[in-house]
Design a protein around this motif. Structure first.
Motif, PDB file in Angstrom:
ATOM      1  N   ALA A 478      41.150  37.636  42.724  1.00  0.00           N
ATOM      2  CA  ALA A 478      39.988  36.747  42.422  1.00  0.00           C
ATOM      3  C   ALA A 478      38.882  37.123  43.156  1.00  0.00           C
ATOM      4  N   GLU A 479      38.869  37.904  44.290  1.00  0.00           N
ATOM      5  CA  GLU A 479      37.777  38.475  45.026  1.00  0.00           C
ATOM      6  C   GLU A 479      37.170  39.726  44.153  1.00  0.00           C
ATOM      7  N   LEU A 480      38.049  40.307  43.740  1.00  0.00           N
ATOM      8  CA  LEU A 480      37.599  41.503  42.981  1.00  0.00           C
ATOM      9  C   LEU A 480      36.730  41.021  41.727  1.00  0.00           C
ATOM     10  N   ALA A 481      37.362  39.891  40.880  1.00  0.00           N
ATOM     11  CA  ALA A 481      36.900  39.494  39.804  1.00  0.00           C
ATOM     12  C   ALA A 481      35.432  38.799  40.131  1.00  0.00           C
ATOM     13  N   GLN A 482      35.211  38.165  41.383  1.00  0.00           N
ATOM     14  CA  GLN A 482      33.850  37.405  41.693  1.00  0.00           C
ATOM     15  C   GLN A 482      32.705  38.677  41.913  1.00  0.00           C
ATOM     16  N   ALA A 483      33.145  39.742  42.642  1.00  0.00           N
ATOM     17  CA  ALA A 483      32.555  40.856  42.773  1.00  0.00           C
ATOM     18  C   ALA A 483      31.868  41.679  41.690  1.00  0.00           C
ATOM     19  N   LEU A 484      33.061  41.882  40.508  1.00  0.00           N
ATOM     20  CA  LEU A 484      32.424  42.316  39.383  1.00  0.00           C
ATOM     21  C   LEU A 484      31.598  41.327  38.626  1.00  0.00           C
ATOM     22  N   GLN A 485      31.842  40.035  38.534  1.00  0.00           N
ATOM     23  CA  GLN A 485      30.927  38.953  37.950  1.00  0.00           C
ATOM     24  C   GLN A 485      29.740  38.969  38.300  1.00  0.00           C
ATOM     25  N   ALA A 487      28.198  41.588  39.459  1.00  0.00           N
ATOM     26  CA  ALA A 487      27.619  42.943  39.172  1.00  0.00           C
ATOM     27  C   ALA A 487      27.368  42.800  37.511  1.00  0.00           C
ATOM     28  N   ASN A 488      27.584  41.801  37.007  1.00  0.00           N
ATOM     29  CA  ASN A 488      27.561  41.557  35.539  1.00  0.00           C
ATOM     30  C   ASN A 488      28.471  42.465  34.649  1.00  0.00           C
ATOM     31  N   VAL A 489      29.808  42.748  34.993  1.00  0.00           N
ATOM     32  CA  VAL A 489      30.588  43.392  34.506  1.00  0.00           C
ATOM     33  C   VAL A 489      31.704  42.543  33.547  1.00  0.00           C
ATOM     34  N   ASN A 490      31.864  42.352  32.579  1.00  0.00           N
ATOM     35  CA  ASN A 490      32.660  41.379  31.939  1.00  0.00           C
ATOM     36  C   ASN A 490      34.273  41.980  31.974  1.00  0.00           C
ATOM     37  N   CYS A 491      34.677  41.451  33.034  1.00  0.00           N
ATOM     38  CA  CYS A 491      35.935  41.633  33.222  1.00  0.00           C
ATOM     39  C   CYS A 491      37.003  40.320  33.160  1.00  0.00           C
ATOM     40  N   PHE A 492      38.054  40.378  32.277  1.00  0.00           N
ATOM     41  CA  PHE A 492      38.594  39.041  32.182  1.00  0.00           C
ATOM     42  C   PHE A 492      40.242  39.117  32.852  1.00  0.00           C
ATOM     43  N   GLN A 493      40.385  40.247  33.429  1.00  0.00           N
ATOM     44  CA  GLN A 493      41.603  40.253  34.270  1.00  0.00           C
ATOM     45  C   GLN A 493      41.807  41.488  35.078  1.00  0.00           C
ATOM     46  N   ILE A 494      42.382  41.215  36.371  1.00  0.00           N
ATOM     47  CA  ILE A 494      42.619  42.201  37.253  1.00  0.00           C
ATOM     48  C   ILE A 494      43.852  42.258  37.783  1.00  0.00           C
ATOM     49  N   ASP A 495      44.922  43.146  37.745  1.00  0.00           N
ATOM     50  CA  ASP A 495      45.827  43.329  38.315  1.00  0.00           C
ATOM     51  C   ASP A 495      46.056  44.307  39.335  1.00  0.00           C
ATOM     52  N   ILE A 496      46.513  43.866  40.293  1.00  0.00           N
ATOM     53  CA  ILE A 496      46.729  44.848  41.699  1.00  0.00           C
ATOM     54  C   ILE A 496      48.194  45.293  41.569  1.00  0.00           C
ATOM     55  N   LEU A 497      48.458  46.333  41.156  1.00  0.00           N
ATOM     56  CA  LEU A 497      49.999  46.814  40.741  1.00  0.00           C
ATOM     57  C   LEU A 497      50.278  47.510  42.116  1.00  0.00           C
ATOM     58  N   ASN A 498      49.647  48.026  43.042  1.00  0.00           N
ATOM     59  CA  ASN A 498      49.972  48.377  44.360  1.00  0.00           C
ATOM     60  C   ASN A 498      48.697  48.475  45.348  1.00  0.00           C
ATOM     61  N   ASN A 499      49.234  47.670  46.622  1.00  0.00           N
ATOM     62  CA  ASN A 499      48.294  47.505  47.411  1.00  0.00           C
ATOM     63  C   ASN A 499      48.418  48.364  48.705  1.00  0.00           C
ATOM     64  N   GLN A 500      49.223  49.234  48.633  1.00  0.00           N
ATOM     65  CA  GLN A 500      49.660  49.996  49.854  1.00  0.00           C
ATOM     66  C   GLN A 500      48.197  51.007  50.073  1.00  0.00           C
ATOM     67  N   ALA A 501      47.523  50.948  51.512  1.00  0.00           N
ATOM     68  CA  ALA A 501      46.571  51.881  51.770  1.00  0.00           C
ATOM     69  C   ALA A 501      46.892  53.416  51.247  1.00  0.00           C
ATOM     70  N   GLY A 502      45.830  53.960  50.500  1.00  0.00           N
ATOM     71  CA  GLY A 502      46.153  55.361  50.215  1.00  0.00           C
ATOM     72  C   GLY A 502      46.924  55.593  48.712  1.00  0.00           C
ATOM     73  N   GLU A 503      47.534  54.237  48.389  1.00  0.00           N
ATOM     74  CA  GLU A 503      48.372  54.421  47.191  1.00  0.00           C
ATOM     75  C   GLU A 503      47.947  53.210  46.091  1.00  0.00           C
ATOM     76  N   ARG A 504      46.830  52.514  46.327  1.00  0.00           N
ATOM     77  CA  ARG A 504      46.501  51.626  45.617  1.00  0.00           C
ATOM     78  C   ARG A 504      46.190  51.943  44.279  1.00  0.00           C
ATOM     79  N   LEU A 505      46.874  50.939  43.299  1.00  0.00           N
ATOM     80  CA  LEU A 505      46.761  50.978  41.690  1.00  0.00           C
ATOM     81  C   LEU A 505      46.192  49.844  41.337  1.00  0.00           C
ATOM     82  N   ILE A 506      45.191  49.696  40.554  1.00  0.00           N
ATOM     83  CA  ILE A 506      44.587  48.691  40.147  1.00  0.00           C
ATOM     84  C   ILE A 506      43.904  48.748  38.562  1.00  0.00           C
TER      85      ILE A 506
END
Length: 789
Positions: A478-485, A487-506
């Motif tokens: 939700a925080e990422l979605a608000q930040a993209l919103q 910035a006027n980026v039309n992003c309707f879904q964000i999925d964080i698959l891995n949240n480990q530092a250095g290995e993040r996959l979004i």
């Protein structure tokens, strides 16, 4: 500045407001219990029994000591308004109940004490009234009163919890049902109260059904209407058709909950109008309709906040309750971790700093117990004859050297000088052994202090992760979605698959009007990736861009933590003998952005030295896999190696961590040869002055950090590379010069190292086990950024 007198005045006013609120709440409770006792004292079941005042008194005297006076006054007043005889019976029942509860030799439970008091008083009263055994019907009424009092005591125990738990304990279905039974009994006591065209019982009952419908819908409204209507009907032994009316009223009102207050109010009147024309035997007169009309008016005037508070009490949101509990748990854990960190700081100051020698103190040679009784004491320890002390000092120095012949030579010199050499050597050996044991003890304490520090750091990291993952109500998506919103980026879904530092996959799903890969890449580089860097403080790269057409047209972008550098390495190893080498090495990634390099040189050329060096690397690798601090891991390795009693085994270790995200290297050395960093024509040298692991009783570790640049070459070697027959600096300069010369030719690392070693061995012979590790740091260039002509 703020006036202190003003602050005091504000504090006094706040305290007075709190006192006023407390007094107001106490008055409300006193009035509530007064009215409850008054109406329960007038509740008549089967037109003969009044069983509910003593149970209420029993619970109040047990749990609400400050509300006994209004309860007693209200109950006695209600009994007096029935008739004087009922007042006498109630007083006798209360007296007998107090006597039963105060009986010293056996304490009855509250429910049995209430039933016993009512049974004793009614049995005596009815026996005196009828001058003997009362009729069967009277006996049945007495049984009914005792049974109803027993049941009501149970319901009151479930409903009226102790004052400190009444509003904090969860409202279960059992407690809600018990509360409805108590309220139904109170409403049954209101039936005799009618003011002009207003009946208190139908007014209160209809108002209760309306509130239940607005709070809980059909289930709560139906349960409220059915329970209260059934109890009121049973109490009067008539008008059982009213139960059906109340049940339908609850269903109709609850069904209109989504229509708001007006819908609930209108829906609650429909069943009454229907039964008015359907069943003429029901008491649906002017009093009834005027009463429910006033109940509807009071319902519409009820504050919305009261309804919301009641809904929160009966139907709490589980996630909010969980978050409050988690917040308390996190705060409690933070306090505990802070106390533990203070304890760790105390232990480190008490143990580690205390037993760590700042400066090395030279050993002072003094006469031993063997020499004190010897006839040659003055000759050996006199002012002009100090040969024996020099020999003993030489023996001390030889014991710190890895070569055995130095120790043998020192012992021979002592034997030539001393007539009691065997006893003196035994005493020297015992002294050195005791010093080694004391040093191992001190070092063990230092190691425990370091391990406690690492445990404290792990707990602190765990607490920070708990705060990040559980305290915030908004997820990171939700925080990422608000930040993209923003910035006027039309992003309707964000999925964080891995949240480990250095290995993040979004994964980001974007809605684009006209999909073009080049424009999507620009959007990610210029807008999305800077936003991610600001939130996570690490660079990202585009792993994949996919254009999806089902179920609609959108673009899926996979962003991954960017490792800006990569390593190209090669290893050259040569044993002195054909099959066995005392050197061991390991290169392995801890994760995509962190790589470990380890080189160990065991003392000797046999399998025992090989086993020691490999075991040292294996233990160090296990420590790193469990996220032990490198300094603590090095001290642990030394402690394990120094505890061996079978032989004096030790090994050097050269350990480095390469940060491939930020471009940095940390180096730890224990007896290893210098590590070289070739940067064009410049050579950076990392040297260590500590002894090998397990060699000296006292042990210290040196740490260096160097910023790396692209095309840097890291060279890690063992001491077998340089022979003892030639000058060390000359060999070192030639070896590094060959590396610099060959690196200019842009050779692959495996070819470069093989070529350098072939030229080096033509000039200098390798006499010992030799291992050379070379690593070249290179920038990672994405495929799309390469311009092909």
């Amino acid at each position: 500045m703020v006036n202190i007198g003003t602050l005091r005045h504000l504090a006094v006013l706040k305290q007075k407001d709190q006192e006023v609120d407390g007094k107001k709440s106490m008055r409300i409770l006193q009035v509530s219990f007064f009215l409850m006792a008054f109406f329960l004292a007038q509740t008549i079941f089967f037109e003969a029994t009044v069983p509910f005042l003593v149970p209420l008194w029993a619970i109040v005297r047990l749990r609400y000591d400050n509300l006994k006076a209004p309860t007693l006054i209200g109950g006695l007043l209600g009994a007096l308004l029935l008739n004087f005889g009922q007042l006498v019976i109630v007083c006798l029942q209360l007296i007998v109940f107090e006597l039963v509860k105060r009986f010293r030799f056996y304490k009855l439970p509250t429910t049995l004490a209430v039933a016993t008091a009512i049974l004793i008083v009614q049995a005596m009263w009815q026996t005196i009234s009828y001058s003997g055994l009362p009729p069967i019907l009277i006996q049945l009424y007495v049984f009914y009163e005792v049974a109803l009092a027993f049941l009501m005591t149970l319901f009151l125990q479930v409903f009226l919890l102790p004052a400190h738990r009444f509003f904090t304990t969860e409202w279960t279905y059992e407690r809600i049902g018990a509360g409805f039974v108590v309220l139904a009994a109170v409403i049954a006591g209101m039936q005799s109260v009618t003011i002009s065209y207003i009946g208190l019982a139908p007014l209160f009952l209809h108002f209760l059904i309306l509130v239940a419908a607005l709070v809980g819908g059909v289930p709560l409204a139906t349960m409220t209407a059915t329970i209260t209507g059934a109890i009121v009907g049973v109490a009067k032994l008539s008008f059982t058709g009213m139960v059906a009316l109340y049940a339908l009223t609850g269903v109709a009102a609850g069904s209109c909950m989504k229509l708001g207050r007006v819908g609930v109010a209108v829906g609650s009147v429909v069943p009454s109008i229907f039964f008015f024309f359907y069943d003429a035997t029901l008491p649906l007169d002017v009093v009834y309709f005027v009463s429910i009309g006033i109940a509807i008016v009071l319902f519409t005037l009820l504050k919305k906040q009261y309804v919301m508070d009641l809904r929160a009490i009966l139907y709490p949101k589980r996630d909010e309750v969980l978050m409050k509990r988690q917040q308390w748990l996190t705060d409690h854990t933070a306090q505990t971790v802070e106390q533990f960190q203070q304890f760790v700081g105390f232990m480190k100051e008490l143990v580690y700093d205390r037993f760590t020698l700042k400066d090395t103190v030279s050993r002072k040679v003094e006469p031993f117990a063997t020499c004190s009784g010897c006839f040659r004491y003055e000759r050996c320890w006199g002012e002009q004859n100090n040969d024996i002390s020099n020999h003993i000092a030489e023996y001390y120095r030889a014991k710190t050297m890895p070569k055995q012949h130095a120790i043998v030579k020192a012992e021979e010199l002592i034997k030539l000088k001393c007539v009691k050499s065997s006893k003196l050597l035994d005493e020297l050996h015992m002294q050195l052994y005791q010093e080694q044991m004391n040093n191992q003890l001190y070092h063990g304490k230092k190691m425990i202090a370091l391990q406690l520090r690492d445990v404290s750091n792990h707990l602190h990291e765990l607490l920070e992760q708990m705060k990040e993952q559980t305290i915030s109500f908004e997820t990171q998506e939700a925080e990422l979605a608000q930040a993209l919103q923003r910035a006027n980026v039309n992003c309707f879904q964000i999925d964080i698959l891995n949240n480990q530092a250095g290995e993040r996959l979004i994964v980001c799903s974007l809605l684009l009007k006209n999909y073009q890969e080049y424009e999507t890449i620009q959007l990610c580089e210029r807008i999305i990736m800077p936003i991610f860097y600001e939130l996570y403080h690490e660079p990202f790269r585009i792993e994949k861009i996919s254009h999806k057409t089902k179920p609609f047209s959108y673009v899926e972008v996979r962003l991954q933590s960017a490792v800006r550098y990569e390593v190209e390495y090669d290893i050259y190893s040569q044993a002195k003998t054909k099959n066995v080498s005392g050197d061991a090495h390991a290169l392995f990634p801890l994760h995509d952005g962190l790589m470990a390099m380890i080189l160990s040189d065991g003392m000797g050329h046999n399998k025992k030295a090989q086993r020691e060096s490999k075991q040292l690397i294996r233990l160090l690798r296990e420590c790193l896999s469990y996220k032990l601090d490198p300094e603590t891991a090095m001290h642990t390795m030394h402690y394990i190696m120094s505890l061996k009693r079978d032989a004096d085994m030790y090994a050097t270790i050269d350990f480095a961590l390469l940060d491939l995200q930020d471009g940095a290297m940390w180096s730890w050395k224990a007896g290893g040869v210098a590590t070289y960093i070739l940067r064009g024509e410049t050579v950076l040298k990392i040297e260590g002055g500590t002894a090998p692991v397990g060699f000296m009783p006292a042990f210290s570790i040196e740490t260096d950090k160097i910023k790396l640049l692209a095309d840097d070459i890291i060279v890690m070697v063992s001491d077998g590379l340089f022979t003892s027959t030639h000058d060390w600096q000359e060999q070192e300069q030639y070896f590094l010069g060959q590396l610099q010369q060959k690196s200019k030719q842009k050779m692959p690392m495996d070819v470069l190292l093989y070529d350098v070693m072939e030229h080096y061995k033509q000039f200098y012979e390798i006499e010992d086990d030799c291992t050379v590790i070379t690593c070249k740091i290179k920038h990672i260039n994405p495929e799309w950024s390469v311009l092909q002509l």
